[in-house]
Design an enzyme around this catalytic site. Structure first.
Site, mmCIF file in Angstrom:
data_model
loop_
_atom_site.group_PDB
_atom_site.id
_atom_site.type_symbol
_atom_site.label_atom_id
_atom_site.label_comp_id
_atom_site.label_asym_id
_atom_site.label_seq_id
_atom_site.Cartn_x
_atom_site.Cartn_y
_atom_site.Cartn_z
ATOM 1 N N TYR A 53 0.830 -1.229 0.000
ATOM 2 C CA TYR A 53 0.000 0.000 0.000
ATOM 3 C C TYR A 53 0.841 1.246 0.000
ATOM 4 O O TYR A 53 1.940 1.243 0.512
ATOM 5 C CB TYR A 53 -0.929 0.011 1.221
ATOM 6 C CG TYR A 53 -2.002 -1.041 1.211
ATOM 7 C CD1 TYR A 53 -2.279 -1.808 0.082
ATOM 8 C CD2 TYR A 53 -2.759 -1.298 2.359
ATOM 9 C CE1 TYR A 53 -3.269 -2.781 0.101
ATOM 10 C CE2 TYR A 53 -3.747 -2.269 2.376
ATOM 11 C CZ TYR A 53 -3.994 -3.009 1.248
ATOM 12 O OH TYR A 53 -4.971 -3.967 1.273
ATOM 13 N N SER A 232 -13.494 -4.150 0.862
ATOM 14 C CA SER A 232 -14.330 -3.402 -0.100
ATOM 15 C C SER A 232 -15.822 -3.523 0.213
ATOM 16 O O SER A 232 -16.633 -3.805 -0.688
ATOM 17 C CB SER A 232 -14.036 -3.836 -1.542
ATOM 18 O OG SER A 232 -12.698 -3.538 -1.873
ATOM 19 N N LEU A 234 -18.015 -1.349 0.633
ATOM 20 C CA LEU A 234 -18.859 -0.391 -0.099
ATOM 21 C C LEU A 234 -18.652 -0.506 -1.609
ATOM 22 O O LEU A 234 -19.047 0.386 -2.360
ATOM 23 C CB LEU A 234 -18.560 1.047 0.352
ATOM 24 C CG LEU A 234 -19.010 1.382 1.781
ATOM 25 C CD1 LEU A 234 -18.565 2.801 2.155
ATOM 26 C CD2 LEU A 234 -20.518 1.254 1.924
ATOM 27 N N GLY A 237 -17.097 2.406 -2.956
ATOM 28 C CA GLY A 237 -17.915 3.620 -2.819
ATOM 29 C C GLY A 237 -19.189 3.587 -3.652
ATOM 30 O O GLY A 237 -20.082 4.416 -3.466
ATOM 31 N N LEU A 239 -21.690 1.660 -3.523
ATOM 32 C CA LEU A 239 -22.901 1.409 -2.729
ATOM 33 C C LEU A 239 -23.358 2.631 -1.923
ATOM 34 O O LEU A 239 -24.414 2.591 -1.301
ATOM 35 C CB LEU A 239 -22.693 0.194 -1.813
ATOM 36 C CG LEU A 239 -22.714 -1.146 -2.563
ATOM 37 C CD1 LEU A 239 -22.121 -2.265 -1.711
ATOM 38 C CD2 LEU A 239 -24.140 -1.502 -2.997
HETATM 39 P P1 NAP Z 1 -14.791 0.255 0.317
HETATM 40 O O1 NAP Z 1 -15.647 0.444 1.504
HETATM 41 O O2 NAP Z 1 -15.330 -0.578 -0.775
HETATM 42 O O3 NAP Z 1 -14.380 1.665 -0.322
HETATM 43 C C1 NAP Z 1 -13.920 2.703 0.474
HETATM 44 C C2 NAP Z 1 -13.931 4.004 -0.339
HETATM 45 O O4 NAP Z 1 -15.285 4.395 -0.611
HETATM 46 C C3 NAP Z 1 -13.319 5.153 0.435
HETATM 47 O O5 NAP Z 1 -11.926 5.178 0.291
HETATM 48 C C4 NAP Z 1 -14.017 6.331 -0.196
HETATM 49 O O6 NAP Z 1 -13.390 6.575 -1.444
HETATM 50 C C5 NAP Z 1 -15.425 5.797 -0.415
HETATM 51 N N1 NAP Z 1 -16.278 5.968 0.769
HETATM 52 C C6 NAP Z 1 -16.137 5.354 1.979
HETATM 53 N N2 NAP Z 1 -17.093 5.728 2.835
HETATM 54 C C7 NAP Z 1 -17.877 6.587 2.173
HETATM 55 C C8 NAP Z 1 -19.032 7.308 2.554
HETATM 56 N N3 NAP Z 1 -19.546 7.176 3.757
HETATM 57 N N4 NAP Z 1 -19.591 8.122 1.622
HETATM 58 C C9 NAP Z 1 -19.065 8.250 0.383
HETATM 59 N N5 NAP Z 1 -17.962 7.578 -0.023
HETATM 60 C C10 NAP Z 1 -17.355 6.760 0.872
HETATM 61 O O7 NAP Z 1 -13.436 -0.352 0.886
HETATM 62 P P2 NAP Z 1 -11.953 -0.441 0.257
HETATM 63 O O8 NAP Z 1 -11.273 0.865 0.474
HETATM 64 O O9 NAP Z 1 -11.979 -1.004 -1.117
HETATM 65 O O10 NAP Z 1 -11.317 -1.531 1.196
HETATM 66 C C11 NAP Z 1 -11.195 -1.294 2.601
HETATM 67 C C12 NAP Z 1 -9.900 -1.856 3.102
HETATM 68 O O11 NAP Z 1 -9.851 -3.251 2.825
HETATM 69 C C13 NAP Z 1 -8.619 -1.299 2.472
HETATM 70 O O12 NAP Z 1 -8.184 -0.084 3.036
HETATM 71 C C14 NAP Z 1 -7.642 -2.403 2.756
HETATM 72 O O13 NAP Z 1 -7.184 -2.333 4.095
HETATM 73 C C15 NAP Z 1 -8.523 -3.654 2.554
HETATM 74 N N6 NAP Z 1 -8.430 -4.222 1.182
HETATM 75 C C16 NAP Z 1 -7.792 -5.400 1.014
HETATM 76 C C17 NAP Z 1 -7.678 -5.976 -0.228
HETATM 77 C C18 NAP Z 1 -6.966 -7.293 -0.374
HETATM 78 O O14 NAP Z 1 -6.621 -7.681 -1.501
HETATM 79 N N7 NAP Z 1 -6.720 -8.002 0.700
HETATM 80 C C19 NAP Z 1 -8.234 -5.343 -1.354
HETATM 81 C C20 NAP Z 1 -8.931 -4.143 -1.157
HETATM 82 C C21 NAP Z 1 -9.018 -3.608 0.104
HETATM 83 P P3 NAP Z 1 -13.481 7.981 -2.233
HETATM 84 O O15 NAP Z 1 -13.513 9.082 -1.233
HETATM 85 O O16 NAP Z 1 -12.279 7.965 -3.096
HETATM 86 O O17 NAP Z 1 -14.733 7.900 -3.006
#
Ligand code: NAP
Length: 344
Positions: A53, A232, A234, A237, A239
């Site tokens: 990361y 992920s 959301l 984002g 959702l």
């Molecule tokens: P996610 O919940 O699908 O997306 C989060 C993103 O959605 C935020 O960075 C933000 O991006 C937007 N968001 C979040 N809350 C919001 C709200 N209340 N209102 C509007 N937009 C919102 O999760 P993800 O970031 O993909 O994954 C979460 C964590 O899982 C990562 O940080 C990491 O630690 C882990 N992960 C692991 C893997 C793996 O391969 N093991 C892969 C992916 C993630 P914007 O502001 O840019 O819109």
């Protein structure tokens, strides 16, 4: 915030885990530290990071996320109150700048851990995860299965390296990520044979647009006491509804990085619109409905939330207080039946 057992580790983790992969790319060090302060004040004790990361991964930024978490740990202290999880990268994914291309050999695992511990300014990790398998299989949205008998690091070698690190006390437990039912069961069997403790968690994607974990993996989580750390939640984002009707908010991940297409098909938009409408009819925000759905699953140990602003983080933290009623769950099932897993 409620805590749940982390597999057979004897550790308890908050039902929400703080994801970090935007730190060093969309978020500065100061913003990362504010997120950590807010999350810990709200009751989170579980933080997930990775050597790779921030995302999208680049040579210039690799390791910054762990560095920011490390500077916060050093400044705030109380390391032992927190459960810190990181990951060693598997091969591929264009990471040629990282150890000339990461592999899951013993030498790579030891070096990756050395470097993560340095960046994190700690002498142990509570959970060390294999970010993705060495072998070619279905992860990161790959559909269909074409069997390949290619050369890859034997699982025994990777597990042997983890066993050594557990014995040295540099990691307390290990977990899997982006794994399949075959891979998880294989690791469990090998671990038993090698006298290594079982993995304590599986970090895979899980959200309203991708519930494929329920088929095959959820049973493994229950029967093997190896729960899901859902990533992920959301769907990047989508959702939250902010990308509906072609909207592209200026700072949104999907606007900024057009290569992220997993959650942006027409079918995904159609399903997201229905979940967003259900949330609004039910008096909650779309993010809270989507997050509560994930957190509430019996096979989920912790839901890894991510945010780029304090407002988002606050909304997401508050989802921990939402309990979806039987009626709302039935409505969710009806949408899922109409549009099952549009983003597997
Ligand atoms: P996610 O919940 O699908 O997306 C989060 C993103 O959605 C935020 O960075 C933000 O991006 C937007 N968001 C979040 N809350 C919001 C709200 N209340 N209102 C509007 N937009 C919102 O999760 P993800 O970031 O993909 O994954 C979460 C964590 O899982 C990562 O940080 C990491 O630690 C882990 N992960 C692991 C893997 C793996 O391969 N093991 C892969 C992916 C993630 P914007 O502001 O840019 O819109």
């Amino acid at each position: 915030m409620q805590q749940r057992p982390l597999g057979r580790s004897g550790l308890n983790v908050s039902k929400l885990c703080l994801g970090t992969m935007t730190w060093g790319e969309q978020n500065s060090e100061a913003e990362a530290h504010r997120q950590l302060d807010m999350a810990v004040a709200y009751g989170i004790n579980f933080i997930d990071t990775a050597e790779m990361y921030p995302v999208p991964p680049k040579a210039e930024t690799q390791g910054l996320t762990e560095t920011y978490l490390g500077s916060w740990l050093a400044a705030r202290g109380k390391r032992d109150d927190l459960i810190i999880a990181s990951k060693v990268a598997g091969p591929g994914n264009g990471l040629t700048y990282l150890r000339d291309g990461p592999e899951l050999t013993a030498a790579h695992v030891h070096q990756a851990l050395d470097e993560s511990l340095q960046r994190l300014q700690t002498d142990y990790l509570d959970l060390y995860q294999i970010h993705w398998p060495s072998r070619s299989t279905n992860f990161f949205g790959r559909l269909g299965y074409v069997h390949q008998e290619e050369e890859s690091t034997p699982l025994e070698e990777t597990l042997g390296a983890l066993q050594e690190e557990i014995q040295k006390g540099r990691i307390r437990h290990y977990g899997l990520s982006n794994e399949t039912p075959w891979g998880t069961m294989k690791v469990l069997a090998l671990a038993e044979k090698m006298g290594l403790p079982a993995p304590v968690s599986i970090q895979n994607p899980y959200n309203l647009l991708n519930r494929t974990y329920e088929v095959g993996m959820a049973e493994v989580s229950h029967r093997e006491n190896c729960g899901l750390l859902a990533y992920s939640p959301l769907a990047f984002g989508v959702l939250t509804g902010k990308y509906l009707h072609g909207q592209r908010p200026e700072h949104g991940r999907i606007t900024l990085y057009s290569r992220f297409t997993r959650y942006t098909s027409d079918l995904a938009e159609k399903a997201a619109a229905q979940y967003v409408a259900l949330a609004k009819d039910s008096g909650m925000t779309p993010a809270q409905l989507a997050l509560a759905f994930v957190t509430q699953q019996a096979f989920v140990t912790s839901n890894i939330i991510g945010a780029t602003t304090e407002e988002q983080l606050e909304e997401n933290l508050k989802s921990s207080e939402v309990v979806l009623s039987e009626e709302i769950l039935a409505e969710i099932e009806a949408i899922h039946k109409r549009i099952p897993n549009p983003c597997p």
